[in-house]
Design an enzyme around this catalytic site. Structure first.
Site, short mmCIF file in Angstrom:
data_model
loop_
_atom_site.label_atom_id
_atom_site.label_comp_id
_atom_site.label_asym_id
_atom_site.label_seq_id
_atom_site.Cartn_x
_atom_site.Cartn_y
_atom_site.Cartn_z
N ILE A 366 0.86 -1.18 0.00
CA ILE A 366 0.00 0.00 0.00
C ILE A 366 0.89 1.23 0.00
O ILE A 366 1.76 1.38 0.86
CB ILE A 366 -0.92 0.02 1.23
CG1 ILE A 366 -1.80 -1.24 1.24
CG2 ILE A 366 -1.77 1.26 1.27
CD1 ILE A 366 -2.62 -1.39 2.51
N VAL A 368 1.99 4.68 0.83
CA VAL A 368 1.80 5.87 1.65
C VAL A 368 3.02 6.78 1.44
O VAL A 368 3.41 7.54 2.29
CB VAL A 368 1.65 5.49 3.14
CG1 VAL A 368 1.17 6.69 3.96
CG2 VAL A 368 0.66 4.36 3.32
N THR A 655 8.62 0.20 2.42
CA THR A 655 9.25 1.47 2.07
C THR A 655 8.36 2.66 2.37
O THR A 655 8.85 3.77 2.52
CB THR A 655 9.62 1.48 0.57
OG1 THR A 655 8.45 1.23 -0.21
CG2 THR A 655 10.66 0.42 0.27
N CYS A 656 7.03 2.44 2.45
CA CYS A 656 6.14 3.54 2.78
C CYS A 656 6.43 4.09 4.17
O CYS A 656 6.24 5.28 4.43
CB CYS A 656 4.68 3.09 2.71
SG CYS A 656 4.19 2.48 1.09
N PHE A 657 6.88 3.20 5.06
CA PHE A 657 7.12 3.60 6.45
C PHE A 657 8.60 3.50 6.82
O PHE A 657 8.94 3.65 7.99
CB PHE A 657 6.28 2.73 7.39
CG PHE A 657 4.81 2.79 7.10
CD1 PHE A 657 4.05 3.87 7.50
CD2 PHE A 657 4.20 1.77 6.38
CE1 PHE A 657 2.70 3.93 7.22
CE2 PHE A 657 2.84 1.82 6.09
CZ PHE A 657 2.08 2.91 6.51
#
Length: 688
Positions: A366, A368, A655-657
């Site tokens: 997902i 972000v 990688t989003c976080f």
């Protein structure tokens, strides 16, 4: 003024200026200057400085505009004299300045007087030091000695300092970097460093200490204007070839309290617009503080438009819905262009990238923010490859990118659309705090700031085509008849094997280059190769960039600083200790846990490319943030993943976080093998 061996003289500029203006007897101009000289004393020189200063300040353009308030002199509060000052230079002042700068030793004589004459030195010290003098610089007046004898002493020192600063600013227009560093023109380097320190104090007082609301006089405004022009010019040159160490330019402690006092995006914008030092001489503020101001300005605007990702159920600004972009890994550039290029300024909003693999299957994960970073990295690998013919690299060994003059031949009219798109994507990267790999040529970075100085074309040409630059320098210093070289005002283009003759001026193919016009030819050739042939591409790229990032935010930085903002530190090395200090741990890990200690030992032992690959594996960016890992948002995080056997799982990432999911391997050797395999596999989110 004359050489040391001669008695000091002043030149009769009237007859010399007429000779220079008409172009007659140019060979005899030096003899004419020598024959019309008059012996002088320091007092006579100071009196002439006062007279010239009144003329140049009133009609030379600098006294007609208040740079600090941004108003034309005469608007709002004003002195009686201000109404007669012109906002643009009169022609005769340019002629006068040309004679003073290029046919006399005015700069050296004035600077020598400022340093060696005790009374003048004291008056200048009172002028630039707010602890010694209370009157704002903007209120400074200058009256010729024949009009009012016995006026304030600061008039003498102020007039010498103004004439010196104005002459220095004018001389730098036609002085190249080689003359400054190798021939000590207009002053030796160690003296230029002293000039920088004096002008820094003057500008600090004028832009920071003095009240903007105080009344002003055209002479005080002209002194501020000429000092800021020469100071900015020297700073710009120092960005290409250092004149002094960086700390010499700085005034300590500027804007620390003001930045801390800002809470909203409107506060930061107000600070940018209302602070004279940021608009006129931002180099007085430390680079780190300007980076902090840029980061907070962008971040506050981003949070207003996109919302904030928070687990707090009472949070009042949740993440807003994202615009979805579906990207096939085999068509990164084409799909990105189709789904994002039409967004324009809406690129500031949240964009969620959904990757599909070559089989058309949507990858897990997902977005972000992390997948967009991965998209930008993949896009860079394609668009900035010289073989794709949108960009090419400089010849000076730096491998810096600039638009390819052959982009239209390779991509047709679509090349303008592609450059606009890449400009928007770069703007989005800056807006999201994403550091990227490409490094841009110095002159192209100037275009991105929107204030390219065309006087720097020759040094910039040397980075693009060193052979052509050397040929032009040969012509510039050629003692023979330039007509013998059989040159015309035209250049030959060679695009993919086809040659085309391009006239530099109408009818240029039939106009030969002679000694009288060779300077014009040299600058036209440099302008063509540096600017004209990539003008469309540069303007398109800049248009796209400015739709996302306000150009006034970019003008806080010079060209090397802007490159750091884009790509992080120039060497690209990762400070492992800095990363370790700002890492968080989850799932049971702590900073002293055995697997974590093994991880940091392995990270420190990796080669530079492997470290960059590991950083990209976790964050989708292979370069550290400009402000260090303390500004990485979300922070670099290591999460514990429990396993029974070493072969159960590979390291993976969100990688989003910015989260590395690290299994508890049995040994450091196994951990290193598994980690390197994971980061080099290139299989995207499907590993997680």
């Amino acid at each position: 003024a004359s050489t040391k061996a001669e008695a000091p003289h002043l030149t009769n500029t009237s007859s010399l200026s007429r000779s220079l203006a008409t172009g007659s007897n140019m060979e005899d101009s030096s003899a004419l200057a020598m024959s019309d000289r008059t012996d002088y004393t320091p007092e006579l020189f100071i009196s002439l400085c006062r007279a010239y200063s009144v003329v140049l300040a009133r009609w030379g353009g600098g006294g007609g505009k208040d740079e600090i308030s941004g108003k034309i002199a005469g608007q709002g509060k004003k002195s009686a004299d201000q109404e007669t000052a012109t906002p643009a230079p009169e022609v005769f002042t340019l002629s006068l300045m040309a004679v003073l700068c290029h046919s006399t030793q005015l700069i050296k004589a004035a600077w020598c007087l400022i340093q060696s004459d005790q009374s003048i030195n004291k008056e200048v010290s009172v002028l630039i030091d707010p602890d010694k003098g209370s009157d704002p610089i903007r209120r400074l007046t200058c009256i010729p000695i024949y009009v009012a004898r016995g006026t304030a002493e600061v008039t003498r020192g102020g007039s010498v300092l103004y004439l010196f600063s104005a002459a220095l600013a004018h001389t730098l227009i036609v002085t190249d970097d080689v003359e400054i560093h190798d021939f000590d023109r207009p002053l030796p380097l160690h003296q230029l460093r002293r000039v920088i320190k004096v002008q820094k104090k003057l500008l600090h007082r004028a832009l920071v200490v003095d009240s903007e609301r105080s009344t002003s006089n055209y002479f005080g405004l002209a002194l501020i204007s000429s000092s800021s022009r020469s100071f900015r010019d020297l700073y710009s040159r120092s960005s290409r070839r250092p004149i002094c160490v960086p700390k010499v330019w700085l005034s300590a402690g500027l804007l620390e309290k003001e930045i801390k006092g800002c809470k909203t995006h409107a506060d930061y914008i107000s600070l940018l617009k209302s602070t004279p030092v940021l608009r006129i001489c931002p180099m007085l503020v430390s680079f780190k503080r300007r980076l902090e101001l840029f980061d907070k300005t962008v971040r506050s605007n981003r949070e207003e438009l996109q919302g904030v990702n928070s687990s707090n159920p009472f949070h009042t600004n949740p993440l807003k819905p994202a615009r979805v972009a579906v990207i096939n890994r085999s068509r990164v550039l084409e799909d990105g262009l189709a789904t994002m290029n039409h967004l324009g300024s809406h690129m500031r909003e949240r964009i969620a990238v959904h990757y599909v693999n070559e089989a058309g299957v949507k990858e897990t994960g997902i977005d972000v923010g992390g997948l967009f970073k991965e998209f930008w990295t993949d896009l860079c690998a394609i668009a900035f490859d010289p073989n794709y013919a949108l960009f090419q690299v400089t010849e000076d060994g730096g491998n810096c990118m600039f638009p390819s003059p052959m982009s239209a031949s390779a991509h047709g009219q679509d090349h303008i659309v592609l450059f606009e798109f890449l400009g928007r994507i770069l703007g989005k990267a800056l807006y999201e705090g994403i550091t990227i790999q490409p490094r841009f040529a110095h002159f192209f970075l100037s275009f991105l700031r929107g204030d390219y100085n065309y006087l720097n074309m020759l040094p910039d040409l040397s980075t693009i085509d060193s052979q052509l630059y050397n040929n032009l320098m040969f012509l510039k210093t050629y003692d023979g008849d330039a007509a013998d070289l059989c040159l015309t005002f035209s250049v030959t283009n060679d695009d993919f094997g086809g040659t085309t003759e391009i006239p530099l001026i109408p009818g240029g193919s039939d106009m030969e280059v002679t000694n009288s016009n060779k300077q014009r030819y040299i600058h036209l050739v440099a302008k063509y190769y540096v600017s004209d042939r990539v003008k469309e591409q540069s303007e398109a790229f800049t248009r796209g960039l400015w739709e996302v990032v306000d150009p006034s935010w970019l003008r806080l930085f010079n060209e090397p600083e802007l490159q750091v903002l884009i790509s992080g530190a120039s060497d690209g090395k990762i400070d492992v200790d800095d990363l370790r200090r700002h890492t968080r741990y989850m799932g049971g890990y702590t900073g002293v846990e055995r697997t974590v200690s093994r991880f940091w030992n392995i990270f420190a032992s990796l080669e530079g490319k492997q470290q960059a690959a590991l950083l990209r594996f976790v964050t989708s960016c292979e370069r550290p943030p400009p402000l260090g890992f303390a500004s990485l948002n979300p922070p670099f995080t290591i999460q514990r993943v429990g396993i029974l056997r070493d072969g159960d799982k590979l390291p993976s990432a969100s990688t989003c976080f910015n989260v590395l999911k690290l299994p508890t391997y049995s040994s450091e050797k196994v951990l290193k093998e598994r980690l390197i395999y994971a980061i080099e596999s290139g299989a995207g989110f499907e590993l997680t």
